[in-house]
Structure formats: structure tokens, C-alpha cells
Motif scaffolding. Structure first.
Motif, PDB file in Angstrom:
ATOM      1  N   ILE A   1      -8.993  -7.761   6.508  1.00 16.38           N
ATOM      2  CA  ILE A   1      -9.144  -9.022   7.243  1.00 16.38           C
ATOM      3  C   ILE A   1      -7.795  -9.487   7.796  1.00 16.38           C
ATOM      4  O   ILE A   1      -7.696  -9.903   8.959  1.00 16.38           O
ATOM      5  N   PHE A   2      -6.767  -9.429   6.986  1.00 14.37           N
ATOM      6  CA  PHE A   2      -5.430  -9.810   7.443  1.00 14.37           C
ATOM      7  C   PHE A   2      -4.997  -8.939   8.625  1.00 14.37           C
ATOM      8  O   PHE A   2      -4.426  -9.444   9.600  1.00 14.37           O
ATOM      9  N   THR A   3      -5.271  -7.650   8.538  1.00 14.52           N
ATOM     10  CA  THR A   3      -4.881  -6.729   9.611  1.00 14.52           C
ATOM     11  C   THR A   3      -5.636  -7.044  10.902  1.00 14.52           C
ATOM     12  O   THR A   3      -5.032  -7.093  11.984  1.00 14.52           O
ATOM     13  N   LEU A   4      -6.939  -7.282  10.803  1.00 15.64           N
ATOM     14  CA  LEU A   4      -7.738  -7.610  11.983  1.00 15.64           C
ATOM     15  C   LEU A   4      -7.276  -8.919  12.621  1.00 15.64           C
ATOM     16  O   LEU A   4      -7.289  -9.058  13.847  1.00 15.64           O
ATOM     17  N   CYS A   5      -6.893  -9.861  11.801  1.00 19.17           N
ATOM     18  CA  CYS A   5      -6.432 -11.168  12.304  1.00 19.17           C
ATOM     19  C   CYS A   5      -4.963 -11.140  12.730  1.00 19.17           C
ATOM     20  O   CYS A   5      -4.413 -12.172  13.124  1.00 19.17           O
ATOM     21  N   GLU A   6      -4.336  -9.972  12.606  1.00 14.35           N
ATOM     22  CA  GLU A   6      -2.944  -9.757  13.000  1.00 14.35           C
ATOM     23  C   GLU A   6      -1.975 -10.670  12.244  1.00 14.35           C
ATOM     24  O   GLU A   6      -0.967 -11.125  12.778  1.00 14.35           O
ATOM     25  N   ILE A   7      -2.313 -10.928  10.990  1.00  9.98           N
ATOM     26  CA  ILE A   7      -1.384 -11.640  10.111  1.00  9.98           C
ATOM     27  C   ILE A   7      -0.610 -10.557   9.374  1.00  9.98           C
ATOM     28  O   ILE A   7      -1.026 -10.068   8.320  1.00  9.98           O
ATOM     29  N   THR A   8       0.513 -10.162   9.968  1.00 10.93           N
ATOM     30  CA  THR A   8       1.257  -8.988   9.485  1.00 10.93           C
ATOM     31  C   THR A   8       2.742  -9.280   9.281  1.00 10.93           C
ATOM     32  O   THR A   8       3.545  -8.350   9.229  1.00 10.93           O
ATOM     33  N   ARG A   9       3.098 -10.552   9.193  1.00  8.22           N
ATOM     34  CA  ARG A   9       4.526 -10.890   9.069  1.00  8.22           C
ATOM     35  C   ARG A   9       5.110 -10.304   7.783  1.00  8.22           C
ATOM     36  O   ARG A   9       4.406 -10.071   6.808  1.00  8.22           O
ATOM     37  N   MET A  10       6.425 -10.092   7.801  1.00 13.59           N
ATOM     38  CA  MET A  10       7.126  -9.518   6.663  1.00 13.59           C
ATOM     39  C   MET A  10       7.397 -10.595   5.605  1.00 13.59           C
ATOM     40  O   MET A  10       7.732 -11.738   5.943  1.00 13.59           O
ATOM     41  N   VAL A  11       7.250 -10.216   4.345  1.00 14.62           N
ATOM     42  CA  VAL A  11       7.565 -11.123   3.239  1.00 14.62           C
ATOM     43  C   VAL A  11       8.430 -10.374   2.231  1.00 14.62           C
ATOM     44  O   VAL A  11       8.391  -9.145   2.154  1.00 14.62           O
ATOM     45  N   THR A  12       9.182 -11.120   1.462  1.00 10.73           N
ATOM     46  CA  THR A  12      10.026 -10.529   0.426  1.00 10.73           C
ATOM     47  C   THR A  12       9.267 -10.544  -0.895  1.00 10.73           C
ATOM     48  O   THR A  12       8.794 -11.595  -1.337  1.00 10.73           O
ATOM     49  N   VAL A  13       9.146  -9.372  -1.524  1.00  6.94           N
ATOM     50  CA  VAL A  13       8.424  -9.269  -2.778  1.00  6.94           C
ATOM     51  C   VAL A  13       9.273  -8.523  -3.799  1.00  6.94           C
ATOM     52  O   VAL A  13      10.233  -7.837  -3.443  1.00  6.94           O
ATOM     53  N   ARG A  14       8.906  -8.658  -5.041  1.00  9.49           N
ATOM     54  CA  ARG A  14       9.590  -7.957  -6.126  1.00  9.49           C
ATOM     55  C   ARG A  14       8.763  -6.745  -6.517  1.00  9.49           C
ATOM     56  O   ARG A  14       7.594  -6.885  -6.873  1.00  9.49           O
ATOM     57  N   ASN A  15       9.345  -5.562  -6.450  1.00  3.81           N
ATOM     58  CA  ASN A  15       8.641  -4.350  -6.846  1.00  3.81           C
ATOM     59  C   ASN A  15       8.342  -4.427  -8.346  1.00  3.81           C
ATOM     60  O   ASN A  15       9.263  -4.558  -9.156  1.00  3.81           O
ATOM     61  N   PRO A  16       7.056  -4.380  -8.746  1.00  9.36           N
ATOM     62  CA  PRO A  16       6.710  -4.574 -10.156  1.00  9.36           C
ATOM     63  C   PRO A  16       7.235  -3.480 -11.088  1.00  9.36           C
ATOM     64  O   PRO A  16       7.355  -3.700 -12.287  1.00  9.36           O
ATOM     65  N   LYS A  17       7.544  -2.307 -10.536  1.00  9.79           N
ATOM     66  CA  LYS A  17       7.997  -1.197 -11.382  1.00  9.79           C
ATOM     67  C   LYS A  17       9.517  -1.127 -11.477  1.00  9.79           C
ATOM     68  O   LYS A  17      10.066  -0.880 -12.544  1.00  9.79           O
ATOM     69  N   THR A  18      10.186  -1.351 -10.339  1.00  9.88           N
ATOM     70  CA  THR A  18      11.645  -1.246 -10.340  1.00  9.88           C
ATOM     71  C   THR A  18      12.341  -2.581 -10.558  1.00  9.88           C
ATOM     72  O   THR A  18      13.511  -2.629 -10.951  1.00  9.88           O
ATOM     73  N   GLY A  19      11.640  -3.681 -10.262  1.00  6.59           N
ATOM     74  CA  GLY A  19      12.242  -5.005 -10.385  1.00  6.59           C
ATOM     75  C   GLY A  19      13.098  -5.390  -9.187  1.00  6.59           C
ATOM     76  O   GLY A  19      13.648  -6.488  -9.138  1.00  6.59           O
ATOM     77  N   GLU A  20      13.214  -4.476  -8.212  1.00  2.00           N
ATOM     78  CA  GLU A  20      14.035  -4.742  -7.031  1.00  2.00           C
ATOM     79  C   GLU A  20      13.213  -5.453  -5.957  1.00  2.00           C
ATOM     80  O   GLU A  20      12.003  -5.256  -5.827  1.00  2.00           O
ATOM     81  N   GLU A  21      13.895  -6.283  -5.157  1.00  6.40           N
ATOM     82  CA  GLU A  21      13.213  -6.959  -4.056  1.00  6.40           C
ATOM     83  C   GLU A  21      13.112  -6.030  -2.858  1.00  6.40           C
ATOM     84  O   GLU A  21      13.988  -5.201  -2.615  1.00  6.40           O
ATOM     85  N   GLU A  22      12.027  -6.160  -2.101  1.00  3.94           N
ATOM     86  CA  GLU A  22      11.823  -5.342  -0.918  1.00  3.94           C
ATOM     87  C   GLU A  22      11.002  -6.110   0.108  1.00  3.94           C
ATOM     88  O   GLU A  22      10.326  -7.089  -0.229  1.00  3.94           O
ATOM     89  N   LYS A  23      11.061  -5.675   1.353  1.00  5.89           N
ATOM     90  CA  LYS A  23      10.316  -6.312   2.440  1.00  5.89           C
ATOM     91  C   LYS A  23       9.023  -5.536   2.673  1.00  5.89           C
ATOM     92  O   LYS A  23       9.036  -4.316   2.790  1.00  5.89           O
ATOM     93  N   ARG A  24       7.889  -6.288   2.745  1.00  6.87           N
ATOM     94  CA  ARG A  24       6.593  -5.648   2.992  1.00  6.87           C
ATOM     95  C   ARG A  24       5.775  -6.503   3.955  1.00  6.87           C
ATOM     96  O   ARG A  24       5.839  -7.744   3.907  1.00  6.87           O
TER      97      ARG A  24
END
Length: 448
Positions: free
Chosen positions: A364-387
Motif C-alpha cells: 500500500i505504501f509503495t502504491l501510494c508512493e510514500i517512499t521517503r527515506m527514514v533513519t532506523v536502527r538495524n536490530p541485529k547490528t545496532g547500527e543506524e541506517e537509511k531505509r
């Protein structure tokens, strides 16, 4: 919340005592009259209370024991109402609980014949009984079974998990197993080929993935919940977690959620050519409007709506601090309820599995073109990344959207917490809202 009122039986025994009767009201549908197994002289009972003498110390001491026993029994029954799924509650269930309260020695004899996994399966059957979170505990059961097999391999003994012997040191060993399981799989692959008789599963054994810190903490918290249940049931006097301090606390990245404008874009997007996806979109929008967890959304029915508001007791916290969350429905939420109420289903919405629901949200997000980048914490490595947000969107975004946008409007965690189910001063509340740029500008403007 369950309530108990007392009365006195009209029958008197040979000692001139009458039995105290308990009227237990669990819900509108479940009201029971139970024999307490506790007797008192009729002259010492008035308006639901035991009347204590002023001068007669011997009688006072006897009545105090009766009163304490009665309070303890009532507390146990109320606790069971909170910690047990309502469909498992019955007159026979509470009669058994009263018998166990008065005769723990009979209970202890039966317990000695039960294995660790007999008790765990009772926990699954009687406490969870198909509840939304039961899948996580079945995973825990299989994990504990693999741990037991691992201990057999490393100690070269017929090691078995024993409920009363599970101490803080055993918890630490279990934690190490959970953290290092991928390496253990490589060293002892035979453990994973052994068919588990704990919880039946059709899944083929595969190499476990590395678990992140939050995942390990979640597993330990579920194990703690099991031991807390054992204490409430009388299987244990004390939980081994009372002396274990190694659980830790989860770490989360900056919370992300969608704006009200993005939410409305999703709500108004034309999905008429994709009817199945349209249903899941409607459910997601409704969740954004009431802010519940997906486990609570799954259980909602038309009966959950009372006087124009949705009412529920959050599954996640009902055993620790059961409280009713009440969220008034706005116009859009009411329209969504009405849209599906005509179909006569028992549930509020035609919900699919949580996993497929999350997959639908991403589409649904993809169809609505809500695709902006957000900063998240990788649950396995603990490092922040952009997705891209559409790649990681899930049902929990709906809860964060509700809380985050409300907080921007009122900036009062107590008010928002009353609608989200967070207690006052909750540390978890900070995970759902952020001090965004608009709020920072507004704060700085106060210095002008």
C-alpha cells in the motif's frame, strides 16, 4: 475488572458456622456464585464483612486468620480473572482454584509428576489459549527444548529442565545459548534433527539467524512471564528472575511514522481494482485512528465499541497492569466500522494473518508512493541506517502514527498515554514520538 461480593450461606454446620459465599462477576456474560470453603459464625458476619470483637483476643485472633485467608483467596481469584483468557474461565475452573488454595499439598503431589514441559504446555493451553502472542511462546518452548538437548550434549548427562531447579545461573546459561545459537548449530547439528515433542511443528530444522539484543531481551521477558505465571499458579514460591539482573533494556532508533496528510492520502487512494488490498488499507487506517497494537486489533468485535468509543484491555500488559483503554471514534473511524459491520462478521474487520497484513501495508505504501527515506536502527547490528519507509512499514507504524501525531498536537504524554495505554511516566512512550523540527522551532520561538 472482575469484582467479588460476599454473602453468607443459610446453612449452619455442627460448629454453628456458615460458609461464606462469593459472587464473582467477571463480565456481563460470566457471573458465578462460588463456595469459598471458609466458615464463620453468623453473628460475626455483617454486610459482607467479618465483625471483629474488641475484648476477646482469642476470638479476634481466630477471626483475623479467617479474614486474611478470605482476602488471600479473593486476591487469587481476581488475579486468575486477569491472567487467564475469558473463554477458559468457568465455574469448574474457579472451584479447582479454590480447592488448590485450601489444599496446596494435593497440588504439590500432582506437580511432582509433571515435567518442565508439562507445565509449559499447561501455560500455553490455559494461560494463552490461542491468544495473539501465543506464537512467540511456542517459539520459546522449542528454544527451551533445544537448550535442554544442548545441555545434554555439553554435560554428557541425561540433563532435563526441572521447574524448581531453574535458577538465575540456568537463566544465564540459557541467555548464552540464545545469543550463540548459530554457532551451536554448526557444532551440534544433531540437536536440530531431533524431533521436538514439546510443540508440534511442520517446520524443517534450519540454521538459526543471529539474534539482535532486543530479540534476546524479548525472549528473556517471555520466559520471565512464564515463571511469573508459575508463581501465581502456586507451582513456585519465587521466580528465578528475582535474583537475575541480566535481562537489560531494549534500545530503539529514532521513531518514524507517517504524517496526517500521508495517512489521509492512503485512506483516500483508489484501490477499487484491488479489493483485497483495499480491506487491509481500511484496517491500517482504522489502526492509525485508534493507536492499538495489532494483537489487540485482532480480537476486536462489534462488542468492543461502547457509547461511541473502542474499549479494550491491551494484551501486552494485561497480566501486569490490566486497565481498560478507551478511545473515542472520530468520523472516519466510525465510517470504516459501518462499512464492514453490514457483512455480519464476528470480528470488527476481516483480518488476515499479522504477517500478510504487514506485507499488504508495504504494498500500500509503495502504491501510494510514500517512499521517503527514514533513519532506523538495524536490530541485529545496532547500527543506524537509511531505509525507504515503504520497505519497512508495518502495523506498528499505525500505532506510532496515532501517538506521534497526537503528541505534536497536545504535547502532553499523560493525555496521549491515556489513549495509547501507556502508564504515566512510561519509558516506552518515548519510542513512539519524537521532537520533530516543527516542535523545535516552536520551542525556540518562545525565546524571542
Amino acid at each position: 475488572m472482575a469484582t467479588i461480593t460476599r454473602s453468607l450461606s443459610s446453612k449452619v454446620n455442627a460448629n454453628g458456622e456458615a460458609e461464606i459465599m462469593l459472587r464473582l462477576s467477571v463480565s456481563r456474560e460470566l457471573r458465578l456464585r462460588l463456595k469459598s470453603g471458609i466458615f464463620v459464625e453468623a453473628t460475626r458476619f455483617r454486610d459482607g464483612k467479618i465483625i471483629m470483637p474488641r475484648a476477646d483476643r482469642k476470638t479476634l485472633a481466630k477471626l483475623q486468620i479467617i479474614n486474611d485467608n478470605l482476602i488471600s483467596l479473593e486476591s487469587r481469584l481476581i488475579s486468575l480473572c486477569v491472567s487467564t483468557p475469558q473463554k477458559s474461565l468457568s465455574k469448574e475452573f474457579f472451584e479447582d482454584a479454590i480447592l488448590r488454595h485450601h489444599h496446596p499439598e494435593l497440588f504439590e503431589a500432582a506437580l511432582k509428576k509433571m515435567s518442565f514441559f508439562d507445565v509449559f504446555n499447561e501455560f500455553l493451553d490455559k494461560h494463552l489459549d490461542g491468544a495473539p502472542l501465543s506464537g512467540h511462546y511456542k517459539v520459546l518452548a522449542r528454544l527451551l527444548r533445544r537448550f535442554e538437548l544442548y545441555r545434554q550434549k555439553t554435560t554428557r548427562t541425561k540433563f532435563t529442565l526441572i521447574l524448581n531447579d531453574f535458577d538465575s545461573a540456568e537463566i544465564e546459561r540459557f541467555k548464552e545459548f540464545v545469543v550463540n545459537e548459530p554457532k551451536i548449530y554448526d557444532k551440534y547439528p544433531s540437536i536440530y534433527k531431533t524431533a521436538s515433542d514439546v510443540v508440534e511443528t511442520a517446520r524443517k530444522p534450519r540454521r538459526p539467524e543471529k539474534r539482535g539484543e532486543n530479540s534476546v531481551i524479548g525472549i528473556l521477558k517471555r520466559l520471565r512471564a512464564f515463571f511469573n505465571w508459575c508463581v501465581r499458579r502456586g507451582y513456585l514460591d519465587r521466580t528465578p528472575f528475582a535474583t537475575f539482573t541480566g535481562i537489560g533494556s531494549e534500545k530503539y532508533g529514532t521513531p518514524y511514522y507517517i504524517t496526517i496528510e500521508e495517512r489521509d492520502l492512503i485512506a483516500d487512494f483508489d484501490l477499487s481494482d484491488k479489493p483485497a488490498l483495499e480491506v487491509q488499507r481500511d484496517i491500517f487506517v482504522f489502526q492509525c485512528l485508534i493507536g492499538c497494537r495489532v494483537s489487540d486489533l485482532l480480537e476486536m468485535t462489534s462488542g468492543s465499541i461502547i457509547n461511541g468509543a473502542i474499549e479494550y484491555i491491551p494484551n501486552k500488559t494485561k497480566n501486569e497492569r490490566p486497565g481498560v483503554v478507551r478511545v473515542p471514534l472520530n468520523t472516519r473511524a466510525r465510517q470504516l466500522v459501518e462499512k464492514y459491520s453490514a457483512k455480519g462478521a464476528e470480528k470488527l474487520f476481516p483480518f488476515i494473518s499479522a504477517q500478510k497484513y504487514n506485507e499488504a501495508i508495504k504494498k500500500i505504501f509503495t502504491l501510494c508512493e510514500i517512499t521517503r527515506m527514514v533513519t532506523v536502527r538495524n536490530p541485529k547490528t545496532g547500527e543506524e541506517e537509511k531505509r525507504p519507509i515503504n520497505e519497512i512499514a508495518s502495523s506498528h507504524v499505525a500505532r506510532r502514527t496515532f501517538i506521534g501525531n497526537l503528541y505534536k498536537k497536545v504535547k502532553d504524554p499523560s493525555l496521549v498515554g491515556a489513549l495509547s495505554g501507556h502508564k504515566e511516566g512510561s519509558k516506552a512512550f518515548a519510542r513512539y514520538r519524537e521532537i520533530d523540527e516543527d516542535m523545535k522551532k516552536e520551542l525556540v520561538s518562545l525565546l524571542d
